[in-house]
Design a protein around this motif. Structure first.
Motif, mmCIF file in Angstrom:
data_model
loop_
_atom_site.group_PDB
_atom_site.id
_atom_site.type_symbol
_atom_site.label_atom_id
_atom_site.label_comp_id
_atom_site.label_asym_id
_atom_site.label_seq_id
_atom_site.Cartn_x
_atom_site.Cartn_y
_atom_site.Cartn_z
ATOM 1 N N CYS A 218 0.846 -1.199 0.000
ATOM 2 C CA CYS A 218 0.000 0.000 0.000
ATOM 3 C C CYS A 218 0.880 1.247 0.000
ATOM 4 C CB CYS A 218 -0.907 0.016 1.224
ATOM 5 S SG CYS A 218 -2.016 -1.383 1.278
ATOM 6 N N GLN A 219 1.968 1.163 0.763
ATOM 7 C CA GLN A 219 2.837 2.328 0.873
ATOM 8 C C GLN A 219 3.453 2.687 -0.484
ATOM 9 O OE1 GLN A 219 5.377 1.736 4.207
ATOM 10 N NE2 GLN A 219 6.388 3.692 3.942
ATOM 11 N N TYR A 220 3.738 1.676 -1.275
ATOM 12 C CA TYR A 220 4.351 1.933 -2.585
ATOM 13 C C TYR A 220 3.370 1.719 -3.730
ATOM 14 C CZ TYR A 220 8.676 2.415 -0.085
ATOM 15 O OH TYR A 220 9.639 2.871 0.763
ATOM 16 N N ASP A 221 2.083 1.839 -3.440
ATOM 17 C CA ASP A 221 1.074 1.781 -4.502
ATOM 18 C C ASP A 221 1.180 3.076 -5.300
ATOM 19 O OD1 ASP A 221 -1.205 2.028 -6.032
ATOM 20 O OD2 ASP A 221 -2.469 0.965 -4.594
ATOM 21 N N PRO A 222 1.511 2.986 -6.597
ATOM 22 C CA PRO A 222 1.785 4.232 -7.322
ATOM 23 C C PRO A 222 0.535 5.039 -7.649
ATOM 24 C CG PRO A 222 1.968 2.352 -8.789
ATOM 25 C CD PRO A 222 1.701 1.798 -7.431
ATOM 26 N N PHE A 223 -0.626 4.389 -7.636
ATOM 27 C CA PHE A 223 -1.796 5.096 -8.146
ATOM 28 C C PHE A 223 -2.817 5.484 -7.086
ATOM 29 C CE2 PHE A 223 -0.373 2.535 -11.869
ATOM 30 C CZ PHE A 223 0.100 3.605 -12.597
ATOM 31 N N VAL A 224 -2.571 5.097 -5.834
ATOM 32 C CA VAL A 224 -3.593 5.356 -4.820
ATOM 33 C C VAL A 224 -3.803 6.866 -4.635
ATOM 34 C CG1 VAL A 224 -2.174 5.309 -2.720
ATOM 35 C CG2 VAL A 224 -4.499 4.491 -2.644
ATOM 36 N N SER A 225 -2.736 7.648 -4.781
ATOM 37 C CA SER A 225 -2.910 9.099 -4.612
ATOM 38 C C SER A 225 -3.651 9.695 -5.809
ATOM 39 C CB SER A 225 -1.575 9.783 -4.393
ATOM 40 O OG SER A 225 -0.710 9.498 -5.459
ATOM 41 N N LEU A 226 -3.567 9.012 -6.964
ATOM 42 C CA LEU A 226 -4.355 9.454 -8.129
ATOM 43 C C LEU A 226 -5.832 9.165 -7.870
ATOM 44 C CD1 LEU A 226 -4.699 10.310 -11.148
ATOM 45 C CD2 LEU A 226 -4.301 7.938 -11.741
ATOM 46 N N PHE A 227 -6.094 7.947 -7.355
ATOM 47 C CA PHE A 227 -7.485 7.574 -7.091
ATOM 48 C C PHE A 227 -8.100 8.454 -6.003
ATOM 49 C CE2 PHE A 227 -6.128 3.015 -8.296
ATOM 50 C CZ PHE A 227 -6.274 3.314 -9.642
ATOM 51 N N ARG A 228 -7.282 8.840 -5.021
ATOM 52 C CA ARG A 228 -7.812 9.608 -3.883
ATOM 53 C C ARG A 228 -7.672 11.108 -4.082
ATOM 54 N NH1 ARG A 228 -5.736 5.603 0.971
ATOM 55 N NH2 ARG A 228 -6.838 3.808 0.122
ATOM 56 N N LEU A 229 -7.018 11.487 -5.170
ATOM 57 C CA LEU A 229 -6.798 12.907 -5.466
ATOM 58 C C LEU A 229 -6.205 13.623 -4.259
ATOM 59 C CD1 LEU A 229 -10.138 13.635 -7.342
ATOM 60 C CD2 LEU A 229 -7.970 12.917 -8.308
ATOM 61 N N SER A 230 -5.245 12.989 -3.662
ATOM 62 C CA SER A 230 -4.637 13.581 -2.474
ATOM 63 C C SER A 230 -3.252 12.966 -2.295
ATOM 64 C CB SER A 230 -5.509 13.273 -1.250
ATOM 65 O OG SER A 230 -4.859 13.688 -0.093
ATOM 66 N N GLY A 231 -2.506 13.508 -1.403
ATOM 67 C CA GLY A 231 -1.209 12.916 -1.097
ATOM 68 C C GLY A 231 -0.122 13.950 -0.996
ATOM 69 N N LYS A 232 1.018 13.494 -0.515
ATOM 70 C CA LYS A 232 2.164 14.393 -0.399
ATOM 71 C C LYS A 232 2.722 14.683 -1.789
ATOM 72 C CE LYS A 232 3.743 13.165 4.178
ATOM 73 N NZ LYS A 232 4.752 12.500 4.964
ATOM 74 N N VAL A 233 3.583 15.662 -1.864
ATOM 75 C CA VAL A 233 4.170 16.033 -3.155
ATOM 76 C C VAL A 233 4.885 14.828 -3.754
ATOM 77 C CG1 VAL A 233 5.749 17.631 -4.282
ATOM 78 C CG2 VAL A 233 4.455 18.369 -2.298
ATOM 79 N N SER A 234 5.579 14.080 -2.914
ATOM 80 C CA SER A 234 6.330 12.918 -3.415
ATOM 81 C C SER A 234 5.370 11.881 -4.006
ATOM 82 C CB SER A 234 7.146 12.299 -2.292
ATOM 83 O OG SER A 234 6.292 11.924 -1.241
ATOM 84 N N ALA A 235 4.200 11.735 -3.373
ATOM 85 C CA ALA A 235 3.223 10.758 -3.863
ATOM 86 C C ALA A 235 2.686 11.190 -5.224
ATOM 87 C CB ALA A 235 2.083 10.622 -2.862
ATOM 88 N N LEU A 236 2.424 12.492 -5.349
ATOM 89 C CA LEU A 236 1.909 12.994 -6.631
ATOM 90 C C LEU A 236 2.965 12.835 -7.721
ATOM 91 C CD1 LEU A 236 0.340 16.255 -5.227
ATOM 92 C CD2 LEU A 236 -0.883 14.220 -5.929
ATOM 93 N N ALA A 237 4.203 13.154 -7.368
ATOM 94 C CA ALA A 237 5.289 12.988 -8.332
ATOM 95 C C ALA A 237 5.431 11.514 -8.688
ATOM 96 C CB ALA A 237 6.585 13.518 -7.742
ATOM 97 N N GLY A 238 5.188 10.652 -7.692
ATOM 98 C CA GLY A 238 5.295 9.210 -7.904
ATOM 99 C C GLY A 238 4.356 8.724 -8.979
ATOM 100 N N TRP A 239 3.066 9.072 -8.853
ATOM 101 C CA TRP A 239 2.132 8.558 -9.869
ATOM 102 C C TRP A 239 2.344 9.216 -11.220
ATOM 103 C CZ3 TRP A 239 -1.316 11.515 -12.486
ATOM 104 C CH2 TRP A 239 -1.971 12.575 -11.856
ATOM 105 N N GLY A 240 2.783 10.474 -11.199
ATOM 106 C CA GLY A 240 3.086 11.143 -12.457
ATOM 107 C C GLY A 240 4.205 10.414 -13.184
ATOM 108 N N ALA A 241 5.227 10.036 -12.428
ATOM 109 C CA ALA A 241 6.388 9.376 -13.033
ATOM 110 C C ALA A 241 6.021 7.989 -13.547
ATOM 111 C CB ALA A 241 7.503 9.286 -11.991
ATOM 112 N N VAL A 242 5.272 7.232 -12.737
ATOM 113 C CA VAL A 242 4.887 5.876 -13.168
ATOM 114 C C VAL A 242 4.006 5.957 -14.413
ATOM 115 C CG1 VAL A 242 3.632 3.785 -12.517
ATOM 116 C CG2 VAL A 242 5.128 4.886 -10.877
ATOM 117 N N LEU A 243 3.124 6.944 -14.422
ATOM 118 C CA LEU A 243 2.247 7.101 -15.575
ATOM 119 C C LEU A 243 3.063 7.447 -16.826
ATOM 120 C CD1 LEU A 243 -0.778 6.768 -15.582
ATOM 121 C CD2 LEU A 243 -1.022 9.221 -15.609
ATOM 122 N N PHE A 244 4.090 8.269 -16.633
ATOM 123 C CA PHE A 244 4.963 8.633 -17.754
ATOM 124 C C PHE A 244 5.638 7.370 -18.320
ATOM 125 C CE2 PHE A 244 9.318 9.570 -19.145
ATOM 126 C CZ PHE A 244 9.040 10.380 -20.242
#
Lengths: 567, 427
Positions: free
Chosen positions: B189-215
């Motif tokens: 759960c801690q390293y789930d790349p998309f949970v912050s996308l689904f929840r539209l929330s999260g720390k800056v690092s989390a947002l950068a995380g899903w952005g990068a994985v999506l890229f």
């Protein structure tokens, strides 16, 4: 050819635009969030600094900290709102890209390799995998070797000076369970007060308000008083200093699993009717919901479980029998069901360190509310229980039933007592029975020494003290019998019903009635009232008597009564 | 190919960022007169029953679309619906991927009971994989759906690299189970790349995380599913035994080679001629014998390395970290209590108990990592053996373990085109 709504180029352009916008939005979100994050960090630093600089200052200092704390939280909230809105915008753009991409994912036929040509990468698979894995393994061992043998340092708590396990003397001078040592209701030691008045404060050493109600009694171990309380939704354990009543800790008991429902009780006090017990090192508490927990003396929950894991105990008034510690076991009389034939009642012995079941003996009785006692009889530790209609004795080692007597009836709450090789059990609707504790099998006839029918208690347990049996009944009468012969010696009308069990101390018998008046008698063969004393609050629990002090729990308070305010 | 290094660099950075964290507001430390609400057990939500029903329905529909209807469009539509419901509406929780940890914690005795919804989410996709292959990945998993929809310009990962990276999910699964079973962290759960996308929330690092994985997923098809997802390991194992497998062609393969490079996930296996060339046969046999003999050696090496590394791994466990803080404080290395120590003191925690628990966890982690290491290297040996023993294959086939049943290859097959009457086909 299928007719297409948009041309291939248009779809591609749309996808590219959506992707570019999404990328820009993500970047903007990251930059904005990072900026707001810096603001949060800055405000946090200011707050931390103020906390250190203004520590201990009243008035202005506190206000300044509150102001900075509010600013810090506002900054957090701003960041949260920004991220939520930004993430929503990004998600929408990403979804737009997805949508375009779905339409764009057209087939583009790949170039076909020449016949017989083998993909080069496939041929490399085995050596590459073996090589990389071998390299990783070598690196792992190199890491292990370069980082020493592994952290050899062990986590071992600092050695405590050897503390001897609590012995018989500790249990004699403390009040470690419901009705004290062996559940007999007899205190030892110093003289106990015979007069006090809560209204004027005379003889009251301290008084503590309780946040939740309960009918359980306090227990005392050395300088600590433990007590349970509960309502429909929560269950609490309190720990106070016996010396001055200072609250040491308060622990909310939450046992996972089971149902969130509360038992259907006639009085909210009975959510916490079971008195805690201690072995001198751990504390054991039980509640009407069947929640059972073991805590250390610092209030840490060591283990907790539900006696009835999936539902509430099948008990008309909720589980009320108190836990009892016998050597390394925690004994629970868990009687359930409306009829004995329901087969839901058990006597349980749990490992007091883990809560695991050591033995579980079925009991042919319906729900009851009495607490078992333990006693050493003829060199063997026995557990005696009472319920409708049986008085039963069990071997504490393996839970085997030793004997039973069919002498009781009705809704049974009073606990039995053991003295001089005999067991005394009473129930309001039947009798006071004196049984030989050494029988085997059905001893209804053979083990019955004598029986009596006057002054039978409903809730209060009998007291056997100075060779006499004392009963406090629900009609407000105290009755005394000769323990050897069963001869009725005297009785005294007190006018108010008793729920609290009588206790004996310093040659006197203390009976607290429901209004909080303590009726004190000399424990003799002739009626000799010593006097009365007032708590002036309803008392349902039984008092705990230790070192010349009486600890009484009312609905809202815990009182410590002593000789003079000697603190 | 030239993009690959950049893509992997981004993927690694994204993993490092960690994704699933959310904001947490600490309660005020001063008395404000506000009484904290009492925590109660959450009631069984009717949503959970809906979740279970929808999961079962979606799995059934995915099986039908992949095997009977052979409809790529249908699968994409179902993936979109799953993304909307299991992803955005239910915010990615509970998901089968994360349920591994709950099950591990329950089996290790860390929790007394397991919610029925977690059990169903853990078991149902595996059961379906036994019958239909990885249809869960195709159109039900919201994480898979995001990646499926994001794939823009597929870059082929070379097969040798695919095999190497394919070992990472096994390592992640073993580590996640170890941490969950010892009551530490829920790493998945801690390293789930998309949970912050689904929840539209999260720390800056989390947002950068899903952005990068999506890229990364714009170019590398289902990078998370293939090289990270621990649940995929279990699904692969079940899919290997699947009764019904995905077939590229609806009837008979004509070996036209049109589908050869159709799969962006490297799941299509090309025909392998029977037998081995005379020249290479003795060498291959020797390698095979050596690998078989190496299996116990590999397992032993794995156990040794795992056992040693387990202690280092344990240092990341929160309880062990706390014990180390206590030790450092007792040795006078840190003059001031840090936040966990302050929390322990405020809650009157017993430091002795913390130290004892940490030691117990360290022992458990050591034993668990040794077992995990032995299993991982044993499986690695098996993988090398399978790469050596290449059974003859007549037709182009979808690898039952690697195939996520996305249905992309269907349209490449001329027999499928003929079945759909898009083009006439003449044998």
């Amino acid at each position: 050819m299928r007719k297409q709504f948009l041309s291939e180029i248009a779809k591609r352009r749309a996808a590219q635009t959506a992707l570019a916008l999404a990328a820009v939005a993500v970047l903007a979100l990251l930059v904005g969030a990072a900026r707001l994050n810096r603001d949060v960090m800055r405000k946090n630093t200011l707050l931390e600094k103020a906390r250190v600089d203004l520590r201990g200052q009243d008035g202005g200092g506190r206000d300044e900290i509150r102001r900075l704390d509010a600013e810090y939280r506002q900054a957090q909230l701003r960041r949260e709102i920004f991220v939520r809105k930004g993430a929503l915008a990004c998600a929408l753009l990403v979804c737009l890209f997805f949508l375009c991409n779905i339409f764009l994912q057209a087939r583009t036929l790949p170039e076909v390799r020449k016949p017989g040509e083998k993909p080069i990468s496939a041929a490399l698979a085995r050596p590459a995998l073996a090589g990389v894995s071998g390299f990783a393994l070598v690196m792992a061992f190199a890491f292990i070797l370069t980082h020493g043998k592994v952290p050899a340092e062990k986590f071992t708590p600092p050695l405590q000076p050897d503390k001897p396990a609590p012995g018989a003397e500790d249990f004699r001078r403390n009040w470690a369970r419901f009705r004290g040592r062996e559940g007999a209701g007899i205190a030892v030691g110093e003289p106990y007060p015979t007069s006090w008045n809560a209204a004027t404060g005379t003889g009251i050493i301290w008084k503590k308000e309780l946040s939740l109600p309960g009918a359980s009694s306090p227990i005392i171990w050395n300088e600590l008083v433990f007590l349970t309380a509960a309502d429909k939704d929560s269950r609490l354990v309190y720990c106070f200093s016996a010396k001055d009543g200072a609250a040491q800790w308060e622990r909310r008991i939450l046992v996972p699993g089971g149902t969130a429902e509360a038992p259907n009780v006639w009085d909210e006090d009975v959510y916490a009717a079971a008195t805690p017990a201690t072995d001198g090192e751990k504390l054991f508490v039980a509640f009407a919901t069947g929640d059972l927990a073991c805590l250390d003396f610092s209030g840490n929950v060591l283990w907790a479980k539900k006696l009835s894991p999936r539902e509430l105990p099948d008990n008309n008034y909720g589980h009320s029998s108190s836990p009892v510690v016998v050597a390394d076991k925690l004994i629970i009389q868990f009687d359930q069901g409306s009829l004995a034939s329901d087969g839901k009642s058990f006597l349980l012995a749990l490992d007091k360190n883990t809560g695991n079941i050591i033995w579980k003996t079925p009991r042919a009785v319906p729900n009851s509310w009495s607490t078992p006692i333990s006693a050493i009889h003829a060199g063997r530790e026995i557990i005696v229980t009472t319920a409708d209609p049986l008085v039963q004795a069990y071997d504490a080692g393996d839970g085997r039933e030793l004997w039973s007597a069919n002498l009781l009836g009705g809704e049974h709450t009073a606990s039995p007592v053991y003295a001089d090789g005999r067991v005394y059990a009473a129930t309001e609707s039947m009798r006071l029975a004196c049984l030989d504790a050494g029988g085997a099998g059905d001893i209804t006839q053979s083990g019955l020494k004598w029986e009596a029918f006057d002054g039978l208690p409903n809730i209060a347990s009998p007291l056997c003290y100075n060779g006499l049996i004392f009963l406090a009944d629900s009609g407000g009468k105290v009755t005394c019998y000769d323990a050897a012969s069963g001869e009725k010696l005297w009785e005294q009308e007190c006018g108010t019903p008793f729920q609290s069990s009588p206790v004996g101390a310093g040659g006197k018998v203390y009976c607290f009635d429901e209004k909080g008046t303590a009726h004190i008698f000399s424990a003799g063969k002739t009626l000799a009232p010593v006097g009365t004393a007032e708590i002036s609050e309803p008392v349902k629990s039984s008092p705990a008597l230790v070192a010349g002090r009486i600890f009484v729990r009312t609905k809202k308070h815990l009182f410590c009564i002593g000789t003079g305010n000697d603190g | 190919m030239r993009l690959l290094p950049i893509i992997f660099a981004v993927l690694l950075t994204a993993c490092r960022l960690g994704a699933g964290e959310e904001f947490r507001f600490p309660p005020p430390e001063f008395e404000s007169g506000y009484s904290l609400p009492q925590t109660t057990h959450p009631a069984v939500s009717s949503c959970e029953i809906v979740d279970i029903a929808l999961l079962a329905l979606a799995l059934l529909a995915a099986g039908f679309l992949a095997h009977r209807a052979r409809s790529r469009r249908g699968l994409v539509a179902l993936a979109v619906l799953s993304l909307l419901y299991f992803g955005f509406w239910r915010q990615g929780c509970v998901c089968p991927v994360g349920s591994i940890q709950n099950v591990a914690l329950f089996l290790s005795g860390g929790i007394a009971s397991l919610p029925i919804v977690v059990v169903v989410f853990f078991i149902l996709p595996l059961l379906f994989a036994l019958f239909h292959g990885r249809t869960f990945c195709a159109a039900v998993c919201p994480l898979g759906a995001v990646q499926e929809l994001a794939l823009w310009k597929p870059v082929k990962v070379p097969e040798w690299l695919e095999h190497i990276l394919g070992t990472l999910p096994y390592v992640f699964l073993a580590t996640a189970i170890l941490f969950a079973a010892t009551g530490g962290q829920f790493l998945i759960c801690q390293y789930d790349p998309f949970v912050s996308l689904f929840r539209l929330s999260g720390k800056v690092s989390a947002l950068a995380g899903w952005g990068a994985v999506l890229f990364v997923c714009l170019f590398i098809g289902r990078a998370y599913c293939r090289f990270i997802c621990p649940y995929g390991v279990l699904l692969k194992a079940c899919a290997r035994l699947a009764r019904k497998r995905i077939t590229i062609t609806p009837d008979e393969c004509i070996r036209c080679r049109l589908c050869e490079d159709a799969c962006p996930y490297n799941a299509i296996r090309i025909p392998v001629p029977g037998g081995v060339e005379r020249k290479t046969a003795p060498r291959e046999r020797k390698i095979l014998a050596a690998l078989i003999l190496l299996l116990p050696v590999l397992a032993t090496l794995g156990a040794l390395a795992g056992g040693r590394l387990g202690v280092f791994l344990a240092a990341k466990h929160p309880a062990v970290k706390l014990a180390e803080d206590i030790n450092r404080r007792n040795l006078g290395e840190t003059p001031k209590d840090n936040l966990p120590l302050i929390a322990l003191r405020i809650n009157r925690g017993d430091e002795g108990q913390v130290l004892l628990r940490a030691e117990k966890i360290r022992r458990q982690m050591k034993a668990g990592a040794a077992t995990g290491g032995a299993i991982l290297l044993f499986l690695l040996g098996m993988k090398l053996i399978l790469l050596t023993v290449r059974p003859p294959r007549r037709d182009y086939e979808a690898d039952p373990a690697a195939c996520v049943a996305c249905g992309r290859c269907y349209e490449y097959c001329p027999r499928e085109q003929a079945r759909l009457k898009i083009v006439p086909f003449d044998n």
